[in-house]
Design a protein around this motif. Structure first.
Motif, PDB file in Angstrom:
ATOM      1  N   VAL A  14       0.841  -1.198   0.000  1.00 37.83           N
ATOM      2  CA  VAL A  14       0.000   0.000   0.000  1.00 37.83           C
ATOM      3  C   VAL A  14       0.879   1.251   0.000  1.00 37.83           C
ATOM      4  CG1 VAL A  14      -1.753   1.303   1.275  1.00 37.83           C
ATOM      5  CG2 VAL A  14      -1.939  -1.180   1.104  1.00 37.83           C
ATOM      6  N   VAL A  15       1.947   1.232   0.780  1.00 36.52           N
ATOM      7  CA  VAL A  15       2.856   2.388   0.815  1.00 36.52           C
ATOM      8  C   VAL A  15       3.473   2.622  -0.566  1.00 36.52           C
ATOM      9  CG1 VAL A  15       4.993   3.313   1.810  1.00 36.52           C
ATOM     10  CG2 VAL A  15       3.308   2.192   3.289  1.00 36.52           C
ATOM     11  N   GLU A  16       3.868   1.563  -1.248  1.00 37.98           N
ATOM     12  CA  GLU A  16       4.458   1.728  -2.581  1.00 37.98           C
ATOM     13  C   GLU A  16       3.440   2.304  -3.567  1.00 37.98           C
ATOM     14  OE1 GLU A  16       6.930   2.416  -5.421  1.00 37.98           O
ATOM     15  OE2 GLU A  16       7.572   1.841  -3.412  1.00 37.98           O
ATOM     16  N   MET A  17       2.177   1.870  -3.483  1.00 37.60           N
ATOM     17  CA  MET A  17       1.147   2.461  -4.349  1.00 37.60           C
ATOM     18  C   MET A  17       0.987   3.948  -4.054  1.00 37.60           C
ATOM     19  SD  MET A  17      -1.860  -0.416  -4.782  1.00 37.60           S
ATOM     20  CE  MET A  17      -2.160  -0.703  -3.047  1.00 37.60           C
ATOM     21  N   SER A  33      11.196  18.126  -3.751  1.00 32.42           N
ATOM     22  CA  SER A  33      12.347  17.217  -3.732  1.00 32.42           C
ATOM     23  C   SER A  33      11.970  15.886  -3.082  1.00 32.42           C
ATOM     24  CB  SER A  33      13.512  17.835  -2.959  1.00 32.42           C
ATOM     25  OG  SER A  33      13.233  17.843  -1.566  1.00 32.42           O
ATOM     26  N   GLU A  34      12.687  14.851  -3.461  1.00 31.83           N
ATOM     27  CA  GLU A  34      12.444  13.533  -2.868  1.00 31.83           C
ATOM     28  C   GLU A  34      12.706  13.562  -1.369  1.00 31.83           C
ATOM     29  OE1 GLU A  34      13.436   8.813  -3.459  1.00 31.83           O
ATOM     30  OE2 GLU A  34      14.447  10.262  -4.753  1.00 31.83           O
ATOM     31  N   ASP A  39       9.460  11.782   3.634  1.00 33.99           N
ATOM     32  CA  ASP A  39       9.881  12.402   4.885  1.00 33.99           C
ATOM     33  C   ASP A  39      10.137  11.437   6.045  1.00 33.99           C
ATOM     34  OD1 ASP A  39       7.301  11.612   5.424  1.00 33.99           O
ATOM     35  OD2 ASP A  39       6.552  13.619   5.868  1.00 33.99           O
ATOM     36  N   GLY A  40      10.067  10.144   5.800  1.00 31.23           N
ATOM     37  CA  GLY A  40      10.335   9.181   6.855  1.00 31.23           C
ATOM     38  C   GLY A  40       9.165   8.914   7.785  1.00 31.23           C
ATOM     39  N   ALA A  44       4.847   5.164  10.048  1.00 29.68           N
ATOM     40  CA  ALA A  44       4.016   5.441  11.217  1.00 29.68           C
ATOM     41  C   ALA A  44       2.630   5.948  10.821  1.00 29.68           C
ATOM     42  CB  ALA A  44       4.716   6.472  12.106  1.00 29.68           C
ATOM     43  N   ALA A  45       2.294   5.825   9.553  1.00 29.90           N
ATOM     44  CA  ALA A  45       1.032   6.366   9.037  1.00 29.90           C
ATOM     45  C   ALA A  45       0.174   5.259   8.449  1.00 29.90           C
ATOM     46  CB  ALA A  45       1.332   7.405   7.953  1.00 29.90           C
TER      47      ALA A  45
END
Length: 145
Positions: A14-17, A33-34, A39-40, A44-45
């Protein structure tokens, strides 16, 4: 009418999508910018992604800033899919996840150019305009039902 599939979670798929949509919208279209965009905080989201077949087309991310307030972030819809109500759908899905997890309020930082969209879905601006990723933003809040 196209049928979209909703994916919710924090797993790698899901994160990659979500990243796919965010790269197109924020990094390629808007020049963020990347380092700023990635943002790291993704691990946690919780991420909401809408897909058209297997193609990710819209996303939002949410995190809790306190026990009852969800911060909705990184809301994005691919350009070819704008105007089809996907912004409304991804916001509704993110808010539902937030409520299901105990949120009574939502906060977000809206790009000023799309402030009207967030007002239309029930958010109210609070405070002054500020810069985030070199883009003017305004904090907005909404009471969730």
């Amino acid at each position: 009418m196209t049928s979209y599939t909703r994916h919710v979670g924090s797993d790698a798929a899901v994160v990659e999508m979500a990243h796919t949509v965010r790269r197109h919208v924020f990094m390629e279209e808007q020049g963020v910018s990347e380092a700023v965009e990635m943002d790291g905080k993704d691990d946690a989201a919780t991420h909401v992604v809408l897909t058209d077949d297997e193609t990710p087309v819209a996303t939002a991310r949410l995190r809790f800033v306190d026990a009852s307030t969800a911060k909705i972030e990184r809301v994005a819809v691919l350009s070819d899919y704008r105007g089809d109500g996907l912004g409304d759908r991804v916001m509704d899905a993110a808010e539902r996840v937030a409520v299901d997890r105990g949120a009574t309020d939502a906060v977000l930082h809206a790009q000023v150019r799309v402030q009207g969209f967030y007002e239309r879905v029930g958010y109210t601006a609070v405070g002054d305009t500020f810069e985030e990723a070199d883009i003017p933003h305004v904090e907005m809040r909404k009471r969730l039902d």
